[in-house]
Design a protein around this motif. Sequence first.
Motif, PDB file in Angstrom:
ATOM      1  N   ILE A   1      48.294  22.735  63.564  1.00 22.92           N
ATOM      2  CA  ILE A   1      48.786  24.027  64.065  1.00 22.92           C
ATOM      3  C   ILE A   1      48.858  24.003  65.585  1.00 22.92           C
ATOM      4  CG2 ILE A   1      48.280  26.498  64.225  1.00 22.92           C
ATOM      5  CD1 ILE A   1      46.941  26.274  61.479  1.00 22.92           C
ATOM      6  N   PHE A   2      47.832  23.443  66.223  1.00 21.58           N
ATOM      7  CA  PHE A   2      47.786  23.376  67.688  1.00 21.58           C
ATOM      8  C   PHE A   2      48.909  22.497  68.228  1.00 21.58           C
ATOM      9  CE2 PHE A   2      46.139  21.218  71.542  1.00 21.58           C
ATOM     10  CZ  PHE A   2      46.039  22.336  72.370  1.00 21.58           C
ATOM     11  N   ILE A   3      49.124  21.341  67.606  1.00 18.21           N
ATOM     12  CA  ILE A   3      50.186  20.430  68.047  1.00 18.21           C
ATOM     13  C   ILE A   3      51.558  21.085  67.934  1.00 18.21           C
ATOM     14  CG2 ILE A   3      51.399  18.301  67.403  1.00 18.21           C
ATOM     15  CD1 ILE A   3      48.665  17.097  66.729  1.00 18.21           C
ATOM     16  N   ILE A   4      51.793  21.778  66.830  1.00 13.55           N
ATOM     17  CA  ILE A   4      53.084  22.444  66.630  1.00 13.55           C
ATOM     18  C   ILE A   4      53.298  23.541  67.677  1.00 13.55           C
ATOM     19  CG2 ILE A   4      54.384  23.937  65.035  1.00 13.55           C
ATOM     20  CD1 ILE A   4      53.143  22.330  62.731  1.00 13.55           C
ATOM     21  N   ARG A   5      52.225  24.215  68.054  1.00 17.01           N
ATOM     22  CA  ARG A   5      52.351  25.286  69.033  1.00 17.01           C
ATOM     23  C   ARG A   5      52.640  24.769  70.439  1.00 17.01           C
ATOM     24  NH1 ARG A   5      50.436  30.416  67.649  1.00 17.01           N
ATOM     25  NH2 ARG A   5      50.979  30.754  65.451  1.00 17.01           N
ATOM     26  N   ILE A   6      52.011  23.649  70.834  1.00 15.36           N
ATOM     27  CA  ILE A   6      52.125  23.208  72.228  1.00 15.36           C
ATOM     28  C   ILE A   6      53.358  22.355  72.501  1.00 15.36           C
ATOM     29  CG2 ILE A   6      49.624  23.285  72.522  1.00 15.36           C
ATOM     30  CD1 ILE A   6      49.638  20.201  72.410  1.00 15.36           C
ATOM     31  N   ASN A   7      53.928  21.734  71.468  1.00 13.70           N
ATOM     32  CA  ASN A   7      55.085  20.860  71.663  1.00 13.70           C
ATOM     33  C   ASN A   7      56.355  21.615  71.296  1.00 13.70           C
ATOM     34  OD1 ASN A   7      57.008  18.801  71.733  1.00 13.70           O
ATOM     35  ND2 ASN A   7      55.564  17.259  70.995  1.00 13.70           N
ATOM     36  N   THR A   8      57.246  21.797  72.273  1.00 11.23           N
ATOM     37  CA  THR A   8      58.480  22.556  72.030  1.00 11.23           C
ATOM     38  C   THR A   8      59.413  21.862  71.042  1.00 11.23           C
ATOM     39  OG1 THR A   8      59.450  21.507  74.007  1.00 11.23           O
ATOM     40  CG2 THR A   8      58.410  23.667  74.290  1.00 11.23           C
ATOM     41  N   LYS A   9      59.233  20.552  70.847  1.00 10.46           N
ATOM     42  CA  LYS A   9      60.053  19.836  69.864  1.00 10.46           C
ATOM     43  C   LYS A   9      59.811  20.348  68.453  1.00 10.46           C
ATOM     44  CE  LYS A   9      60.547  15.348  72.190  1.00 10.46           C
ATOM     45  NZ  LYS A   9      60.283  13.893  72.070  1.00 10.46           N
ATOM     46  N   PHE A  10      58.636  20.913  68.258  1.00  9.20           N
ATOM     47  CA  PHE A  10      58.257  21.375  66.926  1.00  9.20           C
ATOM     48  C   PHE A  10      58.544  22.858  66.698  1.00  9.20           C
ATOM     49  CE2 PHE A  10      54.845  17.949  67.477  1.00  9.20           C
ATOM     50  CZ  PHE A  10      55.685  16.964  66.969  1.00  9.20           C
ATOM     51  N   HIS A  11      59.233  23.484  67.628  1.00 10.54           N
ATOM     52  CA  HIS A  11      59.576  24.898  67.459  1.00 10.54           C
ATOM     53  C   HIS A  11      60.864  25.019  66.653  1.00 10.54           C
ATOM     54  CE1 HIS A  11      57.016  26.085  71.218  1.00 10.54           C
ATOM     55  NE2 HIS A  11      56.313  25.550  70.240  1.00 10.54           N
ATOM     56  N   THR A  12      60.790  24.532  65.417  1.00  9.58           N
ATOM     57  CA  THR A  12      61.914  24.555  64.489  1.00  9.58           C
ATOM     58  C   THR A  12      61.432  25.165  63.169  1.00  9.58           C
ATOM     59  OG1 THR A  12      61.406  22.343  63.624  1.00  9.58           O
ATOM     60  CG2 THR A  12      62.892  22.474  65.543  1.00  9.58           C
ATOM     61  N   PRO A  13      62.361  25.591  62.308  1.00  5.93           N
ATOM     62  CA  PRO A  13      61.948  26.182  61.031  1.00  5.93           C
ATOM     63  C   PRO A  13      61.034  25.293  60.206  1.00  5.93           C
ATOM     64  CG  PRO A  13      64.270  26.626  61.421  1.00  5.93           C
ATOM     65  CD  PRO A  13      63.818  25.710  62.511  1.00  5.93           C
ATOM     66  N   MET A  14      61.328  23.981  60.141  1.00  7.28           N
ATOM     67  CA  MET A  14      60.526  23.078  59.332  1.00  7.28           C
ATOM     68  C   MET A  14      59.066  23.089  59.775  1.00  7.28           C
ATOM     69  SD  MET A  14      60.905  18.968  58.643  1.00  7.28           S
ATOM     70  CE  MET A  14      60.339  18.525  60.291  1.00  7.28           C
ATOM     71  N   TYR A  15      58.825  22.993  61.073  1.00  7.18           N
ATOM     72  CA  TYR A  15      57.459  22.972  61.580  1.00  7.18           C
ATOM     73  C   TYR A  15      56.825  24.359  61.575  1.00  7.18           C
ATOM     74  CZ  TYR A  15      58.190  18.129  62.882  1.00  7.18           C
ATOM     75  OH  TYR A  15      58.431  16.784  62.831  1.00  7.18           O
ATOM     76  N   PHE A  16      57.646  25.390  61.616  1.00  6.07           N
ATOM     77  CA  PHE A  16      57.127  26.749  61.462  1.00  6.07           C
ATOM     78  C   PHE A  16      56.495  26.903  60.078  1.00  6.07           C
ATOM     79  CE2 PHE A  16      57.981  31.136  59.965  1.00  6.07           C
ATOM     80  CZ  PHE A  16      57.161  31.827  60.853  1.00  6.07           C
ATOM     81  N   PHE A  17      57.196  26.423  59.054  1.00  9.17           N
ATOM     82  CA  PHE A  17      56.652  26.467  57.698  1.00  9.17           C
ATOM     83  C   PHE A  17      55.459  25.531  57.559  1.00  9.17           C
ATOM     84  CE2 PHE A  17      61.260  27.472  56.615  1.00  9.17           C
ATOM     85  CZ  PHE A  17      61.029  28.840  56.545  1.00  9.17           C
ATOM     86  N   LEU A  18      55.528  24.363  58.210  1.00 12.42           N
ATOM     87  CA  LEU A  18      54.426  23.408  58.134  1.00 12.42           C
ATOM     88  C   LEU A  18      53.158  23.978  58.763  1.00 12.42           C
ATOM     89  CD1 LEU A  18      53.365  20.642  57.388  1.00 12.42           C
ATOM     90  CD2 LEU A  18      54.326  19.739  59.525  1.00 12.42           C
ATOM     91  N   SER A  19      53.297  24.739  59.837  1.00 12.73           N
ATOM     92  CA  SER A  19      52.122  25.353  60.463  1.00 12.73           C
ATOM     93  C   SER A  19      51.465  26.356  59.521  1.00 12.73           C
ATOM     94  CB  SER A  19      52.511  26.028  61.783  1.00 12.73           C
ATOM     95  OG  SER A  19      53.381  27.126  61.560  1.00 12.73           O
ATOM     96  N   HIS A  20      52.293  27.087  58.765  1.00  9.48           N
ATOM     97  CA  HIS A  20      51.738  28.030  57.796  1.00  9.48           C
ATOM     98  C   HIS A  20      51.113  27.286  56.618  1.00  9.48           C
ATOM     99  CE1 HIS A  20      52.737  32.080  59.222  1.00  9.48           C
ATOM    100  NE2 HIS A  20      53.770  31.517  59.802  1.00  9.48           N
ATOM    101  N   LEU A  21      51.693  26.155  56.224  1.00 15.50           N
ATOM    102  CA  LEU A  21      51.087  25.348  55.166  1.00 15.50           C
ATOM    103  C   LEU A  21      49.715  24.851  55.603  1.00 15.50           C
ATOM    104  CD1 LEU A  21      51.459  23.977  52.371  1.00 15.50           C
ATOM    105  CD2 LEU A  21      52.415  22.004  53.599  1.00 15.50           C
ATOM    106  N   SER A  22      49.597  24.428  56.851  1.00 15.62           N
ATOM    107  CA  SER A  22      48.304  23.986  57.378  1.00 15.62           C
ATOM    108  C   SER A  22      47.309  25.139  57.418  1.00 15.62           C
ATOM    109  CB  SER A  22      48.479  23.395  58.785  1.00 15.62           C
ATOM    110  OG  SER A  22      49.243  22.210  58.746  1.00 15.62           O
ATOM    111  N   PHE A  23      47.791  26.325  57.785  1.00 14.28           N
ATOM    112  CA  PHE A  23      46.920  27.500  57.812  1.00 14.28           C
ATOM    113  C   PHE A  23      46.407  27.824  56.412  1.00 14.28           C
ATOM    114  CE2 PHE A  23      46.637  32.158  57.275  1.00 14.28           C
ATOM    115  CZ  PHE A  23      45.548  32.410  58.109  1.00 14.28           C
ATOM    116  N   VAL A  24      47.297  27.762  55.420  1.00 13.35           N
ATOM    117  CA  VAL A  24      46.912  28.039  54.033  1.00 13.35           C
ATOM    118  C   VAL A  24      45.906  27.002  53.543  1.00 13.35           C
ATOM    119  CG1 VAL A  24      47.757  28.103  51.652  1.00 13.35           C
ATOM    120  CG2 VAL A  24      49.033  29.267  53.455  1.00 13.35           C
ATOM    121  N   ASP A  25      46.138  25.725  53.852  1.00  6.07           N
ATOM    122  CA  ASP A  25      45.204  24.673  53.447  1.00  6.07           C
ATOM    123  C   ASP A  25      43.834  24.885  54.071  1.00  6.07           C
ATOM    124  OD1 ASP A  25      46.838  23.251  51.747  1.00  6.07           O
ATOM    125  OD2 ASP A  25      47.640  21.955  53.308  1.00  6.07           O
TER     126      ASP A  25
END
Length: 326
Positions: free
Chosen positions: A58-82
């Motif tokens: 979640i932290f990596i997705i937030r700090i890297n602008t390359k990951f500010h895409t729909p795929m990583y947005f969903f992946l961050s929520h998947l990590s939160f759920v896990d």
Amino acid sequence: MNFVLSSNISQRWNEGNRSMVSSFILLAFSEFPYLQVPLFLGFLIMYIVTVFENLGMIFIIRINTKFHTPMYFFLSHLSFVDFCYTSVIAPKLLDLLLVEDKTISFEGCMAQYFLGCMFVITEMFMLAVMAYDRFVAVCNPLLYTVAMSQQLCSLLVVVTYMWAGIFSSTLTYILLQLSYCGPNVINHFCCEYSALLSVSCSDTSFSQMACLVISMFNEACCLLIIITSYVFIVVTVIKIPTKGALRKAFSTCASHLTAIGVCHGIVLLLYCVLKSKSSLFLVKVATVLHSMVIPMLNPLIYSLRNKDVKETVKRLVYLKCIFHSM
């Protein structure tokens, strides 16, 4: 939901013609007394790794602008759920392995089931939403940014959480309508649906049927979305004349397909296959896989084949080393 839970519990306590246990005893892995310490250490390490990996993702997705895409947005929520799911199960499991008192209150048991069920359903549909995201990315790449707008992505996530909340509330309400007259011993390490039914003194035929129908309905909906999305992906890629297009598409979707296979395989095993009392140990093992192993593996599945994630991790480690050397 908390108000409904409290009111139902109060109602059950006030019923004069029914006796109700105030707590349950979770046996966990007490049939293996010599393995209590090794199991505690193993599960503790797994839990620490899971928390570190998912919060780190979640932290990596937030700090890297390359990951500010729909795929990583969903992946961050998947990590939160896990992270949330394993945090619902692991602390109590570790407590059961460490102390002699293996009780859990009735309210705590129902709360654990509600939260665990909600996060399981959320993860299933989050994987389905990610399959739809891959479908749009492969089949409509030029319209991907427009089609998967931030508003739509947020709406899909909100609907996923609400959907899971509705069905988990329904199943919890069904459990609250049952009588638990004793014995209050549950041969499990968590308040799983079938384990709770096994200690009820009510007729559980409707409860079993409700769980089966809801589980199969959610499973069918998820698999329908996933299979349909990937059928269109394969058809679209086959039509592309470029050599290696199918291999490239598979490489893009491989992580997601792996996560889907592991998650849905264990869900089907746990809720549709392992039902007999002779398979109680296998039910425990399958629950461990679903609540501890999958949340630990998902960040690895999505990061091992991702160069950007590995580069970001290396950069963070490098900056941390520089900071400590100053």
